[in-house]
Scaffold this motif. Structure first.
Motif, mmCIF file in Angstrom:
data_model
loop_
_atom_site.group_PDB
_atom_site.id
_atom_site.type_symbol
_atom_site.label_atom_id
_atom_site.label_comp_id
_atom_site.label_asym_id
_atom_site.label_seq_id
_atom_site.Cartn_x
_atom_site.Cartn_y
_atom_site.Cartn_z
ATOM 1 N N ARG A 11 32.665 -9.932 -8.447
ATOM 2 C CA ARG A 11 32.021 -8.930 -7.605
ATOM 3 C C ARG A 11 33.068 -7.946 -7.101
ATOM 4 O O ARG A 11 34.238 -8.287 -6.968
ATOM 5 N N THR A 12 32.608 -6.773 -6.767
ATOM 6 C CA THR A 12 33.411 -5.828 -5.997
ATOM 7 C C THR A 12 32.672 -5.628 -4.687
ATOM 8 O O THR A 12 31.516 -5.190 -4.682
ATOM 9 N N PHE A 13 33.313 -6.003 -3.589
ATOM 10 C CA PHE A 13 32.724 -5.812 -2.269
ATOM 11 C C PHE A 13 33.217 -4.485 -1.703
ATOM 12 O O PHE A 13 34.410 -4.177 -1.776
ATOM 13 N N LYS A 14 32.312 -3.725 -1.137
ATOM 14 C CA LYS A 14 32.655 -2.433 -0.535
ATOM 15 C C LYS A 14 33.130 -2.657 0.890
ATOM 16 O O LYS A 14 32.506 -2.219 1.854
ATOM 17 N N LEU A 53 26.950 -12.366 1.400
ATOM 18 C CA LEU A 53 28.327 -12.034 1.774
ATOM 19 C C LEU A 53 28.543 -10.527 1.694
ATOM 20 O O LEU A 53 29.142 -9.927 2.599
ATOM 21 N N SER A 54 28.056 -9.911 0.645
ATOM 22 C CA SER A 54 28.197 -8.465 0.474
ATOM 23 C C SER A 54 27.571 -7.724 1.651
ATOM 24 O O SER A 54 28.187 -6.833 2.250
ATOM 25 N N GLU A 55 26.371 -8.107 1.992
ATOM 26 C CA GLU A 55 25.684 -7.474 3.125
ATOM 27 C C GLU A 55 26.462 -7.678 4.418
ATOM 28 O O GLU A 55 26.645 -6.754 5.214
ATOM 29 N N PHE A 56 26.956 -8.892 4.619
ATOM 30 C CA PHE A 56 27.708 -9.231 5.823
ATOM 31 C C PHE A 56 28.961 -8.364 5.967
ATOM 32 O O PHE A 56 29.196 -7.743 6.997
ATOM 33 N N VAL A 57 29.781 -8.308 4.914
ATOM 34 C CA VAL A 57 31.047 -7.560 5.026
ATOM 35 C C VAL A 57 30.821 -6.054 5.009
ATOM 36 O O VAL A 57 31.525 -5.314 5.716
ATOM 37 N N GLU A 58 29.870 -5.589 4.236
ATOM 38 C CA GLU A 58 29.642 -4.157 4.151
ATOM 39 C C GLU A 58 29.082 -3.611 5.465
ATOM 40 O O GLU A 58 29.437 -2.506 5.884
ATOM 41 N N ALA A 64 41.486 -3.342 -3.658
ATOM 42 C CA ALA A 64 41.313 -2.202 -4.562
ATOM 43 C C ALA A 64 40.919 -1.013 -3.685
ATOM 44 O O ALA A 64 39.742 -0.690 -3.544
ATOM 45 N N GLY A 65 41.926 -0.432 -3.040
ATOM 46 C CA GLY A 65 41.645 0.623 -2.070
ATOM 47 C C GLY A 65 40.896 0.031 -0.889
ATOM 48 O O GLY A 65 41.325 -0.961 -0.310
ATOM 49 N N ASP A 66 39.754 0.615 -0.556
ATOM 50 C CA ASP A 66 38.925 0.116 0.543
ATOM 51 C C ASP A 66 37.954 -0.977 0.095
ATOM 52 O O ASP A 66 37.144 -1.452 0.886
ATOM 53 N N ASN A 67 38.029 -1.367 -1.166
ATOM 54 C CA ASN A 67 37.160 -2.398 -1.721
ATOM 55 C C ASN A 67 37.945 -3.682 -1.964
ATOM 56 O O ASN A 67 39.173 -3.687 -1.932
ATOM 57 N N THR A 68 37.209 -4.741 -2.247
ATOM 58 C CA THR A 68 37.830 -6.021 -2.582
ATOM 59 C C THR A 68 37.246 -6.524 -3.897
ATOM 60 O O THR A 68 36.028 -6.655 -4.027
ATOM 61 N N LEU A 69 38.132 -6.797 -4.853
ATOM 62 C CA LEU A 69 37.732 -7.426 -6.113
ATOM 63 C C LEU A 69 37.729 -8.930 -5.867
ATOM 64 O O LEU A 69 38.672 -9.483 -5.298
ATOM 65 N N PHE A 70 36.677 -9.574 -6.325
ATOM 66 C CA PHE A 70 36.440 -10.968 -6.000
ATOM 67 C C PHE A 70 36.090 -11.716 -7.279
ATOM 68 O O PHE A 70 35.240 -11.273 -8.048
ATOM 69 N N THR A 71 36.779 -12.840 -7.515
ATOM 70 C CA THR A 71 36.484 -13.688 -8.669
ATOM 71 C C THR A 71 36.242 -15.102 -8.162
ATOM 72 O O THR A 71 37.054 -15.650 -7.417
ATOM 73 N N PHE A 72 35.125 -15.668 -8.582
ATOM 74 C CA PHE A 72 34.708 -17.000 -8.160
ATOM 75 C C PHE A 72 34.551 -17.861 -9.404
ATOM 76 O O PHE A 72 33.673 -17.617 -10.230
ATOM 77 N N ASP A 73 35.436 -18.839 -9.568
ATOM 78 C CA ASP A 73 35.372 -19.776 -10.695
ATOM 79 C C ASP A 73 34.953 -21.143 -10.168
ATOM 80 O O ASP A 73 35.538 -21.649 -9.209
ATOM 81 N N CYS A 74 33.962 -21.731 -10.806
ATOM 82 C CA CYS A 74 33.533 -23.086 -10.477
ATOM 83 C C CYS A 74 33.876 -23.966 -11.672
ATOM 84 O O CYS A 74 33.305 -23.809 -12.759
ATOM 85 N N LYS A 78 40.992 -7.605 4.018
ATOM 86 C CA LYS A 78 41.141 -8.372 5.265
ATOM 87 C C LYS A 78 39.778 -8.838 5.781
ATOM 88 O O LYS A 78 39.621 -9.987 6.207
ATOM 89 N N LEU A 79 38.787 -7.977 5.730
ATOM 90 C CA LEU A 79 37.449 -8.314 6.205
ATOM 91 C C LEU A 79 36.789 -9.377 5.324
ATOM 92 O O LEU A 79 36.181 -10.331 5.826
ATOM 93 N N VAL A 80 36.918 -9.258 4.015
ATOM 94 C CA VAL A 80 36.342 -10.249 3.099
ATOM 95 C C VAL A 80 37.056 -11.591 3.277
ATOM 96 O O VAL A 80 36.415 -12.649 3.314
#
Length: 154
Positions: free
Chosen positions: A16-19, A145-150, A108-118, A23-25
């Motif tokens: 995912r990319t979170f907007k 999570l996206s809604e929460f941080v954004e 990634a600038g003002d965004n966060t790149l997120f990788t989740f491996d299970c 630090k917030l994510v």
């Protein structure tokens, strides 16, 4: 090592990319009061029972389904690299047990790149979990999570 032992055959991945800034994510993942706000699929409430955020520390959350039934998710933090990576064991009883979560964060600038491996113990178990709805279930959690941080980033 045979092909069925290959990590890639035992791992399910979501990206995912979170907007929102890294630090917030990171804080959303690491602070109990934030976790209770987004953890779990849509329509579920989460109560943090234990959250000892350090390598070797335990975590335990109770998720309440709309019908009032509760199920437990819990694990032990294995590795934490500040603002970069969290590795933890995870059991989501009674649906999933004995997996490892490898969670990676990258600014990634003002965004966060997120990788989740299970990571699952076997390829067969991995396939079973995928068929049980892994991608839909976790996508719903990460929508929360996206809604929460954004909302907090704006």
């Amino acid at each position: 090592m045979n092909k069925s032992d290959d990590l890639s055959n035992r791992t399910l991945t979501l990206k995912r990319t979170f907007k929102a800034p890294l630090k917030l994510v990171w804080e959303a993942w690491t602070q109990a009061e934030h976790i209770a706000s987004w953890w779990g699929p849509k329509g579920m409430k989460t109560r943090v029972i234990e959250h000892d955020f350090r390598a070797g520390g335990q975590w335990k959350y109770a998720m309440t389904m709309p019908n009032g039934d509760e199920f437990i998710s819990e694990g032990q933090y294995l590795e934490i690299v500040e603002m970069e990576k969290i590795v933890t064991t995870a059991d989501f009883k009674p649906m999933t047990e004995g997996v490892e979560l490898h969670i990676q964060f990258e600014a990634a600038g003002d965004n966060t790149l997120f990788t989740f491996d299970c990571v699952h113990e076997t390829e067969a178990y991995c396939k079973q979990q995928e068929q049980m709805g892994f991608y839909n279930g976790w996508a719903s959690v990460f929508d929360n999570l996206s809604e929460f941080v954004e909302n907090r980033a704006n």
